[in-house]
Design a protein around this motif. Structure first.
Motif, PDB file in Angstrom:
ATOM      1  N   TYR A 497       0.823  -1.212   0.000  1.00 46.58           N
ATOM      2  CA  TYR A 497       0.000   0.000   0.000  1.00 46.58           C
ATOM      3  C   TYR A 497       0.855   1.259   0.000  1.00 46.58           C
ATOM      4  CZ  TYR A 497      -4.298   2.615   1.109  1.00 46.58           C
ATOM      5  OH  TYR A 497      -5.382   3.454   1.076  1.00 46.58           O
ATOM      6  N   LEU A 498       1.954   1.251   0.751  1.00 49.10           N
ATOM      7  CA  LEU A 498       2.772   2.453   0.880  1.00 49.10           C
ATOM      8  C   LEU A 498       3.931   2.513  -0.111  1.00 49.10           C
ATOM      9  CD1 LEU A 498       2.907   2.892   4.765  1.00 49.10           C
ATOM     10  CD2 LEU A 498       1.635   4.266   3.122  1.00 49.10           C
ATOM     11  N   LEU A 499       4.634   1.410  -0.290  1.00 47.16           N
ATOM     12  CA  LEU A 499       5.821   1.457  -1.150  1.00 47.16           C
ATOM     13  C   LEU A 499       5.462   1.589  -2.623  1.00 47.16           C
ATOM     14  CD1 LEU A 499       8.121  -1.169   0.608  1.00 47.16           C
ATOM     15  CD2 LEU A 499       7.891   1.299   1.019  1.00 47.16           C
ATOM     16  N   ASP A 500       4.275   1.116  -2.997  1.00 47.49           N
ATOM     17  CA  ASP A 500       3.807   1.267  -4.377  1.00 47.49           C
ATOM     18  C   ASP A 500       2.636   2.250  -4.458  1.00 47.49           C
ATOM     19  OD1 ASP A 500       5.652  -0.688  -5.215  1.00 47.49           O
ATOM     20  OD2 ASP A 500       4.258  -2.287  -4.688  1.00 47.49           O
ATOM     21  N   GLY A 501       2.529   3.103  -3.470  1.00 47.75           N
ATOM     22  CA  GLY A 501       1.380   3.989  -3.386  1.00 47.75           C
ATOM     23  C   GLY A 501       1.600   5.364  -3.980  1.00 47.75           C
ATOM     24  N   ARG A 502       0.577   6.210  -3.846  1.00 43.52           N
ATOM     25  CA  ARG A 502       0.604   7.544  -4.440  1.00 43.52           C
ATOM     26  C   ARG A 502       1.637   8.451  -3.766  1.00 43.52           C
ATOM     27  NH1 ARG A 502      -2.498   4.314  -6.333  1.00 43.52           N
ATOM     28  NH2 ARG A 502      -4.530   4.738  -7.266  1.00 43.52           N
ATOM     29  N   LEU A 503       1.792   8.317  -2.454  1.00 40.02           N
ATOM     30  CA  LEU A 503       2.743   9.178  -1.746  1.00 40.02           C
ATOM     31  C   LEU A 503       4.169   8.896  -2.184  1.00 40.02           C
ATOM     32  CD1 LEU A 503       1.336   9.122   1.906  1.00 40.02           C
ATOM     33  CD2 LEU A 503       0.805  10.714   0.054  1.00 40.02           C
ATOM     34  N   ALA A 504       4.478   7.631  -2.402  1.00 36.76           N
ATOM     35  CA  ALA A 504       5.823   7.278  -2.855  1.00 36.76           C
ATOM     36  C   ALA A 504       6.070   7.790  -4.270  1.00 36.76           C
ATOM     37  CB  ALA A 504       6.016   5.766  -2.791  1.00 36.76           C
ATOM     38  N   VAL A 505       5.081   7.649  -5.150  1.00 39.04           N
ATOM     39  CA  VAL A 505       5.227   8.116  -6.529  1.00 39.04           C
ATOM     40  C   VAL A 505       5.429   9.630  -6.566  1.00 39.04           C
ATOM     41  CG1 VAL A 505       4.009   8.391  -8.726  1.00 39.04           C
ATOM     42  CG2 VAL A 505       3.950   6.198  -7.525  1.00 39.04           C
ATOM     43  N   ALA A 506       4.687  10.354  -5.730  1.00 35.24           N
ATOM     44  CA  ALA A 506       4.781  11.811  -5.698  1.00 35.24           C
ATOM     45  C   ALA A 506       5.947  12.296  -4.834  1.00 35.24           C
ATOM     46  CB  ALA A 506       3.478  12.410  -5.174  1.00 35.24           C
ATOM     47  N   ARG A 507       6.710  11.362  -4.280  1.00 36.14           N
ATOM     48  CA  ARG A 507       7.858  11.666  -3.423  1.00 36.14           C
ATOM     49  C   ARG A 507       7.454  12.481  -2.194  1.00 36.14           C
ATOM     50  NH1 ARG A 507      12.813  12.858  -7.746  1.00 36.14           N
ATOM     51  NH2 ARG A 507      12.658  10.827  -8.818  1.00 36.14           N
ATOM     52  N   VAL A 508       6.249  12.241  -1.741  1.00 31.74           N
ATOM     53  CA  VAL A 508       5.801  12.842  -0.481  1.00 31.74           C
ATOM     54  C   VAL A 508       6.501  12.142   0.676  1.00 31.74           C
ATOM     55  CG1 VAL A 508       3.825  13.110   1.053  1.00 31.74           C
ATOM     56  CG2 VAL A 508       3.602  13.614  -1.380  1.00 31.74           C
ATOM     57  N   ILE A 509       6.670  10.844   0.566  1.00 31.78           N
ATOM     58  CA  ILE A 509       7.432  10.092   1.560  1.00 31.78           C
ATOM     59  C   ILE A 509       8.705   9.567   0.915  1.00 31.78           C
ATOM     60  CG2 ILE A 509       5.390   9.420   2.884  1.00 31.78           C
ATOM     61  CD1 ILE A 509       5.533   6.675   1.548  1.00 31.78           C
ATOM     62  N   ASP A 510       9.717   9.370   1.729  1.00 36.81           N
ATOM     63  CA  ASP A 510      10.977   8.778   1.281  1.00 36.81           C
ATOM     64  C   ASP A 510      10.771   7.265   1.225  1.00 36.81           C
ATOM     65  OD1 ASP A 510      13.556   7.543   1.306  1.00 36.81           O
ATOM     66  OD2 ASP A 510      14.427   9.426   2.021  1.00 36.81           O
ATOM     67  N   SER A 530       3.684   4.841  14.699  1.00 40.07           N
ATOM     68  CA  SER A 530       2.935   6.100  14.606  1.00 40.07           C
ATOM     69  C   SER A 530       3.165   6.777  13.264  1.00 40.07           C
ATOM     70  CB  SER A 530       3.348   7.033  15.748  1.00 40.07           C
ATOM     71  OG  SER A 530       2.676   8.270  15.653  1.00 40.07           O
ATOM     72  N   GLU A 531       4.423   6.839  12.817  1.00 36.57           N
ATOM     73  CA  GLU A 531       4.731   7.464  11.537  1.00 36.57           C
ATOM     74  C   GLU A 531       4.143   6.655  10.382  1.00 36.57           C
ATOM     75  OE1 GLU A 531       7.684   8.758  14.550  1.00 36.57           O
ATOM     76  OE2 GLU A 531       6.866   6.825  13.936  1.00 36.57           O
ATOM     77  N   ILE A 532       4.167   5.343  10.508  1.00 37.21           N
ATOM     78  CA  ILE A 532       3.625   4.488   9.448  1.00 37.21           C
ATOM     79  C   ILE A 532       2.125   4.678   9.320  1.00 37.21           C
ATOM     80  CG2 ILE A 532       3.222   2.087   8.780  1.00 37.21           C
ATOM     81  CD1 ILE A 532       5.964   1.452  10.111  1.00 37.21           C
ATOM     82  N   LEU A 533       1.412   4.673  10.455  1.00 39.44           N
ATOM     83  CA  LEU A 533      -0.045   4.818  10.405  1.00 39.44           C
ATOM     84  C   LEU A 533      -0.458   6.208   9.927  1.00 39.44           C
ATOM     85  CD1 LEU A 533      -1.022   2.888  13.645  1.00 39.44           C
ATOM     86  CD2 LEU A 533      -1.443   2.189  11.287  1.00 39.44           C
ATOM     87  N   ALA A 534       0.343   7.228  10.257  1.00 40.75           N
ATOM     88  CA  ALA A 534       0.049   8.565   9.740  1.00 40.75           C
ATOM     89  C   ALA A 534       0.168   8.583   8.221  1.00 40.75           C
ATOM     90  CB  ALA A 534       1.002   9.584  10.356  1.00 40.75           C
ATOM     91  N   ALA A 535       1.182   7.897   7.697  1.00 45.19           N
ATOM     92  CA  ALA A 535       1.347   7.819   6.245  1.00 45.19           C
ATOM     93  C   ALA A 535       0.205   7.041   5.602  1.00 45.19           C
ATOM     94  CB  ALA A 535       2.687   7.178   5.904  1.00 45.19           C
ATOM     95  N   VAL A 536      -0.262   5.975   6.263  1.00 47.72           N
ATOM     96  CA  VAL A 536      -1.375   5.188   5.731  1.00 47.72           C
ATOM     97  C   VAL A 536      -2.634   6.047   5.645  1.00 47.72           C
ATOM     98  CG1 VAL A 536      -2.911   3.244   6.183  1.00 47.72           C
ATOM     99  CG2 VAL A 536      -0.458   2.982   6.505  1.00 47.72           C
ATOM    100  N   SER A 537      -2.903   6.835   6.669  1.00 51.25           N
ATOM    101  CA  SER A 537      -4.081   7.707   6.646  1.00 51.25           C
ATOM    102  C   SER A 537      -4.008   8.696   5.491  1.00 51.25           C
ATOM    103  CB  SER A 537      -4.202   8.465   7.976  1.00 51.25           C
ATOM    104  OG  SER A 537      -4.454   7.589   9.040  1.00 51.25           O
ATOM    105  N   LEU A 538      -2.834   9.251   5.264  1.00 52.82           N
ATOM    106  CA  LEU A 538      -2.661  10.213   4.184  1.00 52.82           C
ATOM    107  C   LEU A 538      -2.754   9.522   2.822  1.00 52.82           C
ATOM    108  CD1 LEU A 538      -2.137  13.208   3.777  1.00 52.82           C
ATOM    109  CD2 LEU A 538       0.322  12.751   3.841  1.00 52.82           C
TER     110      LEU A 538
END
Length: 552
Positions: A497-510, A530-538
């Motif tokens: 969900y996160l490593l292939d997700g929209r935030l990773a593509v947009a470089r919002v997360i490292d 805590s940081e992981i779940l915050a990223a999941v919510s976003l």
């Protein structure tokens, strides 16, 4: 979820008339109840304890609950402009409300959102219809789609600081009115109430602050709880115990007390919760949180509003509380949320720095210096150095501890975001009520934590109402290991969900950093849930809104 929808259109516009009819029918099908229906406008409310609606004057519609402010100074607004009226309400009333200032045809020209921010306000225009709503449903978006986009800089900021909810939202194309502001769709947003302005003139001494806290808290709890029996979250901590005691003092019956826990011993606060329940005469239901298998559907279900939801990311608790309240049949759930910021629970050397700013020489010989040193496990020399540096860096600003408290209070808006609990019950957070927030803003931080005693002023103010076990307790339940375990058990889903997700593509997360965090050994030894779940919510929020774009 409890809230409102307000629609308006021109009777001369066939597209607007047709869209308005479709939106009304969709709203009624979704459970919204019409409280006003005209040729060119429609207003509906819904949810557990749906908000009340009344019009105190022509062209003004108030949605929600309004109470007399304990510090009210004026009988009537001096002026007839929207800003005049909004300013008067911000100083002489409080509650959970928004004010719609309307033209004769029902169109909204501006909106005031009360300083507590309990009721959200989002607005846009599409297909000939002007829309204002506190929460959004799929039919509303589909029939009158806003021209949405993402402010990726703001999204990146939220990824780093998920509870920094002040300022503009990360979604463009929809206007969100900030608490205490008078706003227009796509237009000006005028601050009417500002925390920094109130905090700039501290007026209370410690003894006066204790007396005023008790009076103000009792008033807010009594007003918000209403006259009927309510449910209450009884965590076993100080804040919910204080609220429960105020309910008891006001004669408001607690028909249902709820305590939840995880599988780890450090999450089990039943002993303290039972003491609180016994002291206020409330029956207590204790629930263990079930293990939850994470899925996109579970996270994205609460990601439909213009701000990401941080209120529903603890899935197990969200599901457990919603189910328990549904079974108990309660429509109102009182909480102690917001107390950490209000009473200043934050362990920080800035609790001494604020005294240094006010009385630099006297602070060196006060009990605050050694007290805060013990509390924060710091040396007195390091506290003095921190205080001196803070003064040199921001010589004209508010004291640093007070600035930290203002930020913590603002982050409490997350407690009003969409979650499964809010679909079942009206969640009320008395410790975030405007009069109490203003009390905290005007009370210097050193008075809130005298001699480094965590929430010391609040403990003293309610000492005669609280069980001895609560007064003596210094910590609270620790869920860090629980969340780390929950994340570890759901790593296959989270990796995809996160490593292939929209935030990773947009470089919002490292991506590399997130990949290192999504590791069972790293979670066990270093944490990071805590940081992981915050990223999941976003991530869930971005995906939900991308799916709503036309043509997707």
């Amino acid at each position: 979820m409890r809230g409102f929808v307000a629609l308006s259109w021109s009777t001369d516009d066939p597209v607007g008339v047709r869209t308005g009819r479709i939106l009304r029918e969709l709203a009624v099908a979704e459970g919204w109840r019409a409280i006003e229906s005209r040729d060119a406008s429609w207003v509906g409310v819904r949810g557990p304890n749906p908000p009340g609606v009344y019009s105190p004057r022509t062209g003004t519609l108030i949605i929600g609950e309004v109470f007399n402010h304990p510090d009210a100074v004026a009988r009537a607004a001096e002026g007839d402009t929207d800003l005049d009226v909004a300013t008067w309400y911000s100083r002489n009333r409080w509650g959970r409300y928004v004010i719609l200032f309307r033209c004769p045809n029902g169109a909204v020209r501006s909106v005031f959102r009360d300083p507590s921010g309990s009721l959200a306000v989002h607005g846009w225009c599409a297909r000939g219809v002007q829309i204002f709503a506190s929460s959004l449903f799929e039919g509303l978006i589909a029939a009158a789609p806003p021209d949405i986009g993402f402010d990726w800089d703001r999204v990146r900021a939220l990824a780093e600081r998920p509870f920094d909810l002040a300022g503009d939202p990360p979604l463009t194309g929809i206007t969100t009115v900030q608490p205490g502001h008078l706003g227009e769709i796509g237009g000006r947003s005028t601050p009417v109430w500002a925390a920094a302005a109130i905090a700039a003139a501290p007026t209370r001494r410690a003894a006066e602050a204790r007396f005023n806290l008790r009076q103000t808290l009792d008033l807010c709890v009594s007003a918000l709880s209403g006259r009927g029996a309510v449910g209450m979250e009884i965590s076993g901590g100080l804040d919910s115990a204080i609220v429960g005691a105020a309910l008891n003092a006001a004669g408001s019956p607690i028909a249902f007390g709820l305590n939840t826990r995880g599988p780890h011993a450090e999450t089990d606060e039943r002993r303290y919760a039972l003491d609180v329940a016994a002291s206020v005469g409330a029956p207590l239901t204790c629930r263990a949180r079930d293990e939850v298998v994470y899925s996109a559907e579970l996270f994205e279900a609460t990601a439909g509003d213009p701000w990401p939801s941080q209120n529903g990311r603890d899935l197990a608790n969200d599901l457990a509380v919603a189910e328990a309240c549904r079974e108990a049949g309660v429509e109102t759930l009182i909480t102690g949320k917001g107390g950490d910021a209000l009473f200043f629970q934050m362990h920080t050397p800035l609790a001494f720095a604020d005294l240094w700013w006010r009385r630099p020489l006297r602070s060196l010989f006060s009990g605050q210096l050694p007290g805060v040193a013990r509390w924060t496990r710091s040396s007195t020399w390091s506290l003095i150095q921190t205080a001196r540096r803070s003064r040199q860096t921001h010589p004209d600003a508010l004291p640093p501890g007070k600035r930290m408290q203002i930020a913590a209070i603002a982050s409490g808006l997350a407690y009003s975001s969409t979650c499964r609990r809010s679909e079942v019950v009206d969640m009320i957070h008395p410790l975030m009520a405007q009069p109490l927030v203003e009390w905290a803003l005007r009370t210097p931080v050193p008075d809130l934590v005298p001699n480094g005693r965590e929430r010391g002023l609040a403990r003293d103010a309610f000492a005669d109402r609280l069980p001895a076990s609560i007064l003596a307790r210094q910590g609270k339940g620790d869920y860090a290991a629980y969340f780390n375990q929950q994340v570890a058990q759901n790593l296959p889903f989270l990796n995809a969900y996160l490593l292939d997700g929209r935030l990773a593509v947009a470089r919002v997360i490292d991506r590399a950093l997130m990949e290192a965090r999504l590791n069972e050994d790293a979670l066990r030894w270093s944490g990071g849930a805590s940081e992981i779940l915050a990223a999941v919510s976003l991530e869930a929020w971005v995906r939900r809104w991308e799916a709503r774009r036309p043509g997707v």
